[in-house]
Design an enzyme around this catalytic site. Sequence first.
Site, mmCIF file in Angstrom:
data_model
loop_
_atom_site.group_PDB
_atom_site.id
_atom_site.type_symbol
_atom_site.label_atom_id
_atom_site.label_comp_id
_atom_site.label_asym_id
_atom_site.label_seq_id
_atom_site.Cartn_x
_atom_site.Cartn_y
_atom_site.Cartn_z
ATOM 1 N N CYS A 134 0.830 -1.209 0.000
ATOM 2 C CA CYS A 134 0.000 0.000 0.000
ATOM 3 C C CYS A 134 0.867 1.262 0.000
ATOM 4 O O CYS A 134 1.411 1.642 1.046
ATOM 5 C CB CYS A 134 -0.914 -0.009 1.223
ATOM 6 S SG CYS A 134 -1.923 1.469 1.368
ATOM 7 N N CYS A 137 -0.568 4.146 2.142
ATOM 8 C CA CYS A 137 -0.358 3.989 3.586
ATOM 9 C C CYS A 137 1.103 4.217 3.966
ATOM 10 O O CYS A 137 1.387 4.837 4.989
ATOM 11 C CB CYS A 137 -0.723 2.572 4.042
ATOM 12 S SG CYS A 137 -2.144 1.854 3.256
ATOM 13 N N ASP A 138 2.036 3.695 3.173
ATOM 14 C CA ASP A 138 3.435 3.619 3.620
ATOM 15 C C ASP A 138 4.401 4.507 2.845
ATOM 16 O O ASP A 138 5.566 4.632 3.237
ATOM 17 C CB ASP A 138 3.929 2.163 3.506
ATOM 18 C CG ASP A 138 3.104 1.233 4.388
ATOM 19 O OD1 ASP A 138 2.646 1.696 5.446
ATOM 20 O OD2 ASP A 138 2.920 0.070 4.007
#
Length: 306
Positions: A134, A137-138
């Site tokens: 992701c 997200c990261d």
Amino acid sequence: MKDLIIIGAGPAGLAAAIYGIRAGLDLMVVERLSPGGQVMNTFEVENYPGFEEPVPGWELMSKMEGQARRLGAEIASGDVASVRKDAGSGIFTVALNDGTSMESKTVISASGASYRRLNVPGEEEYLGHGVSFCATCDGAFFKDRICAVIGGGDTALEEAHFLTRFAKKVYLVHRRDKFRGAKILQNRVQETEKIEPVYDSVVESIDGETTVKGVTLKNVKTGKTSSLAVDGVFIFVGFTANTSYLPPDVLDGNGEAAVDARMRTSVPGLYAAGDLRSGSRRQIVMAAADGATAALEAYDYILGLT
Ligand code: NAP
């Protein structure tokens, strides 16, 4: 007993809930995680009709969830273990992994798909320590770092482009010499200086110490192996359908739910909608349409029971 249980609260499940409630069905949505599905991991969506400008994935899904809830949809938390239809009564039992169960006249399976793994050494070991599925997200953890994105489809192209907001360099590693993703995304990648495509290459291992330090690649044309020093590896090599709880006889050879154009499985009253159904093009708008179709079919089926 409910009229309809919808499994999954992504675009297909939420659209099914919106249509089901408007048809007057007493329904419940069961979701394993939080509502929204995979789109929650998408930075921006630019091909869902109705939004002139790209809309953040979380915003689109929170609007869909809010719309379903405003109409009266109940969204419960639960991890479905099995769906069974009683041959005598025709009633479905939806069993959860916590040992509880619910009954309904119809079921829509809309639990989407999960990221496919590469199944190479280091992939699980470094998950959360440099390996990610992701970018939204990261990605921010990789400011001024070097990343590898694995895959050549729409997701890999989009996410590689997104990562250039943070990373100083992104290798886009693809197993062929042509990307699968949409032309507009291919052009975007080509025009982005920070992205360097690495064609004809597969990952042999993800290497590191406490965190990722690199990947070992094999060129499928020459057979040669090489090392690429990277701090992060983002894997986008497709999806597998989340269908483990469905009766095996409704699945096709790929483990996807086999449906007709009306989202009907081979079990009357059981429907499948969105990314887990056979032939899905895995588009948000199509998942939503599948969900709407399935809910209207469920309504007609219930009318036929009386
Ligand atoms: P995908 O289209 O299935 O592409 C997967 C990619 O990973 C392919 O390039 C494939 O290579 C590669 N691959 C598969 N297994 C591999 C392995 N073991 N090792 C190395 N490479 C591997 O998956 P996706 O990109 O996640 O897209 C899924 C669906 O969602 C598609 O229908 C796509 O159109 C849709 N989607 C749409 C949007 C959008 O409209 N904006 C955004 C994201 C996704 P090959 O090409 O050689 O098979």
